[in-house]
Every structure is written in C-alpha cells, then in structure tokens.
Design a protein around this motif. Structure first.
Motif, PDB file in Angstrom:
ATOM      1  N   SER A 135      43.009  38.053  48.257  1.00 51.51           N
ATOM      2  CA  SER A 135      42.500  37.556  46.756  1.00 51.51           C
ATOM      3  C   SER A 135      42.888  36.013  46.411  1.00 51.51           C
ATOM      4  N   LYS A 136      41.927  35.422  45.789  1.00 50.21           N
ATOM      5  CA  LYS A 136      41.982  34.069  45.512  1.00 50.21           C
ATOM      6  C   LYS A 136      42.320  33.879  44.089  1.00 50.21           C
ATOM      7  N   GLU A 137      42.454  35.012  43.381  1.00 47.51           N
ATOM      8  CA  GLU A 137      42.738  34.973  41.918  1.00 47.51           C
ATOM      9  C   GLU A 137      44.307  34.951  41.675  1.00 47.51           C
TER      10      GLU A 137
ATOM     11  N   THR B  44      40.165  46.586  32.392  1.00 49.78           N
ATOM     12  CA  THR B  44      39.172  45.439  32.610  1.00 49.78           C
ATOM     13  C   THR B  44      39.322  44.386  33.750  1.00 49.78           C
ATOM     14  N   LYS B  45      40.804  44.298  34.064  1.00 49.82           N
ATOM     15  CA  LYS B  45      41.050  43.273  34.868  1.00 49.82           C
ATOM     16  C   LYS B  45      42.396  43.607  35.439  1.00 49.82           C
ATOM     17  N   MET B  46      42.581  43.357  37.034  1.00 51.20           N
ATOM     18  CA  MET B  46      43.943  43.344  37.755  1.00 51.20           C
ATOM     19  C   MET B  46      44.947  42.520  36.988  1.00 51.20           C
ATOM     20  N   SER B  47      46.240  42.750  37.198  1.00 45.92           N
ATOM     21  CA  SER B  47      47.083  41.755  36.319  1.00 45.92           C
ATOM     22  C   SER B  47      48.291  41.771  37.600  1.00 45.92           C
ATOM     23  N   ALA B  48      49.082  40.665  37.405  1.00 48.10           N
ATOM     24  CA  ALA B  48      50.238  40.366  38.434  1.00 48.10           C
ATOM     25  C   ALA B  48      51.220  41.593  38.226  1.00 48.10           C
ATOM     26  N   THR B  49      51.346  41.956  37.086  1.00 43.55           N
ATOM     27  CA  THR B  49      52.175  43.020  36.841  1.00 43.55           C
ATOM     28  C   THR B  49      51.752  44.387  37.419  1.00 43.55           C
TER      29      THR B  49
ATOM     30  N   LEU C 265      41.717  43.695  46.712  1.00 41.19           N
ATOM     31  CA  LEU C 265      43.064  43.691  46.106  1.00 41.19           C
ATOM     32  C   LEU C 265      43.097  45.060  45.506  1.00 41.19           C
ATOM     33  N   GLU C 266      42.066  45.709  44.565  1.00 43.53           N
ATOM     34  CA  GLU C 266      41.961  47.019  44.077  1.00 43.53           C
ATOM     35  C   GLU C 266      42.362  48.195  45.227  1.00 43.53           C
ATOM     36  N   ARG C 267      41.643  47.876  46.331  1.00 42.25           N
ATOM     37  CA  ARG C 267      41.605  48.892  47.179  1.00 42.25           C
ATOM     38  C   ARG C 267      43.070  49.012  47.834  1.00 42.25           C
ATOM     39  N   PHE C 268      43.471  47.640  47.897  1.00 42.55           N
ATOM     40  CA  PHE C 268      45.156  47.778  48.523  1.00 42.55           C
ATOM     41  C   PHE C 268      46.000  48.483  47.568  1.00 42.55           C
ATOM     42  N   CYS C 269      46.065  48.173  46.198  1.00 42.61           N
ATOM     43  CA  CYS C 269      46.899  48.722  45.395  1.00 42.61           C
ATOM     44  C   CYS C 269      46.772  50.414  45.452  1.00 42.61           C
ATOM     45  N   GLU C 270      45.506  50.887  45.356  1.00 41.56           N
ATOM     46  CA  GLU C 270      45.133  52.348  45.326  1.00 41.56           C
ATOM     47  C   GLU C 270      45.528  53.000  46.950  1.00 41.56           C
ATOM     48  N   GLU C 271      45.452  52.474  48.051  1.00 35.75           N
ATOM     49  CA  GLU C 271      45.968  53.007  49.239  1.00 35.75           C
ATOM     50  C   GLU C 271      47.222  52.794  49.497  1.00 35.75           C
TER      51      GLU C 271
END
Length: 381
Positions: free
Chosen positions: A165-167, A125-130, A77-83
């Motif tokens: 993401s399952k989170e 420290t953590k990805m958020s829905a926002t 998910l982190e990679r998705f947001c950045e790319e």
C-alpha cells in the motif's frame, strides 16, 4: 516405488533435505524467544521448507502454535487483513468460542462469519491505520487469552509489505505493533535479499535492527552428496559418486534444483527398471527439466532489453565477483553505466543474484538453457 525427491512445492517428511545446522539454530532461537529472526536467502534455497519443518517440530515437541503466511499471494491491503485474520483464526483452532473474541478485537472491521466459518471483514468507506493494527495485534491478544501461550508467526517474502500500500506507512505500522508483542515470535523470510537487507539494515527504515539476521546459505557439499546417495540407496538404487557430483555441479548445490534433477533422474532409472543410475539418466534429467521450463525461459529472454540480454548471456557463460574492464570487453557488454543499470533491474526482477562474493544467474538451469542456444552478442552502445 515412491520418488524420494520432490520439487515445485514445499518439502516435508522424508523428502525434506534436513539442513541440520540451520534447523537446530532456528529451533533454538525460536524456543528461546528472546528475539525475532530475519531469514533471507535467494529463491530456491529452501527457506519456506525449513521454516515449515521447524514449525512442525515446535508444535509436536513444545506445543507452540505456528503460522507461515505467504505475502506473495496478497494483491491488496484489504486482502491481507482478511486473509491474515483467517489464518490466525485457523491457527488457534477456528473454534466457535473464538467468534466473540474476534468480534471484540476486530471491532473497527465489523467481522462476520460465513457458513463455512470464514471471517469476513467490512472496511466501511475507507481502511484505517487502527483497523490494520487490530489485525496485526490479533495473534498477541489471542495468545494472551490462553495464558500467554507462545506462538510463532512467519511472514514469507516479507519484503512485499513495502509494496502492499502506498496510502499507509505499513512498515511503521507493522513495526509499532510487533515490537509490543510479548507472546508472538516472528520470522521474516525474504528471497530478494537486497530488499530485505535494506529493510532491516537501513537506519532510516522502521525495521532497522529489529530482528536477528540469519542468512541461509547453501548446504555443505558433503551433506548434499550424502543426501543424494542415501535417498537413492534407500530405494535400492546405486548412485555413482561421479554422477552425484554432476547433479551437485549442475544444480550449483541449490536445494530446489538439486532435488529437481535427482527426482527426474530417479524416474528415468526406475522406468528403465535399473538398480544403478547411468550417466544418460542424469543427462536426460537435466534436459527434461530444461525442456519443461523452456517456454518460461523464452519468455524471460523475450522481454529483456539488449543490454539485459547481453548481461544474462555473459553470466550464463561466466559468473563473476565484479565487473572489470576485462570481463566487459571479453563478453562485449555495454558501457559501465548501462551495465550497472541493467544489473540492478535484473537483481530486482529475481533473475540475477548478487552477493559480495559473486554475481550469477539465480537459476543454474536457465544458464544451462542459454548456453545451449545460439546467442546474439551485443556490442557497446
């Protein structure tokens, strides 16, 4: 002499198989902008090439910006947001004057910019829905800043979002953002048609009835024959009608495989300095393609259970509309419950395509390869 056929990459320009009806239909819908589109078809049908062609035309003829974002190369998910943030930034020109806007619109992700102009995000420290929503809303906000400029975003292999993401409830977050966008028109592409149909057709899923279904079918056979003949003819090479039909039949009129066989036959013909394609050129082209992929095909088979391999071998010999007792007995397939479990897993793996009309191997040259091997038949378990 330039080869007029291309496979292995998205096709454009002269090498693009101009599927006129599908191209015009998608262009008309995206110009109108009244609905989002879900475009689904099995792999190798040319979905991505079609969308890229349409985006190119919208840019040239209508000054509509477009982006095709491939979800298959996104592991996290982190990679998705950045790319995705980088892709949107590039679509709008990647100008330095956009930097402050991105810093405002992605405030929760604290964007920074490398020397090369690449956007870097800080998830803390953590990805958020926002934070996810900020990234998804980026094209809409930038389009609004340009006077509500219409743009198109195509998500290729969109069914992958369900596994990203399952989170977080990503489908719900995506849907919540996208339904509020007024300037962005979305195209959702997917090759795992059963997953796409569930995502957009299941009343319990967030994307239910959120986009107009546009299934991409095989091209009309007459168009395929004309495509083959005209490309050879333009190169000063004659393609006899029976050889055009052989290419069409062996490829099952699936654009990728049709282009592949034609490309390799073209190479054989021009290497021989001939002005007419010979039967041996087409036969050799088919064997060349199978040979190129033989190691991949062996790997596919080696990882299969007995039941899956038995089913693969049966479908290589005979596609079928449904499994009846006669088919099961004729091919000595396992008991019905085992058979349907194997089928579901092969469909999920992309090795088998299942439609209401037919169950078949997704790759017709894989079927050709299997028919050429000495196969093992498995009895009922």
């Amino acid at each position: 002499m330039r080869n007029p056929f291309k496979f292995g990459k998205e096709v454009s320009g002269y090498q693009f198989y101009d599927r006129q009806e599908a191209t015009h239909s998608l262009l008309r819908k995206l110009r109108d902008g009244s609905t989002n589109i879900v475009l689904f078809a099995p792999r190798r049908y040319g979905k991505t090439s079609l969308v890229l062609k349409v985006l190119e035309q919208l840019s040239a003829q209508d000054n509509i910006l477009g982006l095709c974002f491939d979800m298959t190369r996104i592991p996290t998910l982190e990679r998705f947001c950045e790319e995705y943030a980088n892709a949107v930034y590039a679509m709008f020109g990647g100008h330095r004057e956009l930097v402050h806007k991105l810093m405002d619109y992605l405030a929760h992700l604290h964007p920074t910019f490398s020397i090369t102009g690449e956007v870097k995000l800080d998830y803390g420290t953590k990805m958020s829905a926002t934070s996810i929503a900020e990234v998804l809303d980026l094209p809409e906000k930038l389009a609004h800043d340009l006077g509500d400029k219409p743009i198109v975003v195509a998500f290729d292999e969109f069914q992958e979002v369900a596994e990203l993401s399952k989170e977080f409830p990503l489908e719900k977050i995506f849907r919540s953002c996208i339904q509020a966008h007024r300037n962005v028109r979305y195209v959702f592409l997917g090759s795992k048609t059963h997953l796409m149909k569930r995502m957009f057709g299941d009343a319990t899923r967030p994307f239910y009835n959120s986009a107009l279904p546009m299934p991409l079918r095989k091209p009309p056979e007459e168009e395929s024959r004309e495509f083959l003949s005209s490309r050879f003819r333009d190169a000063g090479i004659a393609l006899p009608a029976e050889l055009a039909q052989e290419i069409l039949s062996t490829s099952e009129n699936i654009p990728y495989y049709l282009q592949a066989i034609a490309s390799l036959a073209f190479e054989r013909t021009t290497d021989g300095q001939r002005t007419e394609v010979l039967p041996a050129d087409v036969s050799a082209a088919i064997e060349d393609f199978v040979g190129i992929n033989a190691e991949l095909y062996d790997e596919r088979l080696s990882g299969l259970s007995d039941a899956k391999r038995a089913l693969i071998e049966a479908l290589a010999r005979e596609s079928v509309a449904k499994f009846d007792e006669d088919y099961r007995q004729r091919h000595r397939l396992p008991v019905t419950s085992t058979l349907h479990t194997a089928l579901g897993e092969l469909v999920d793996a992309g090795l088998v395509d299942r439609t209401p009309e037919q169950i078949r191997l997704a790759d017709p040259l894989f079927a050709h390869y299997i028919r050429g091997k000495v196969t093992t038949v498995f009895a009922d378990k």
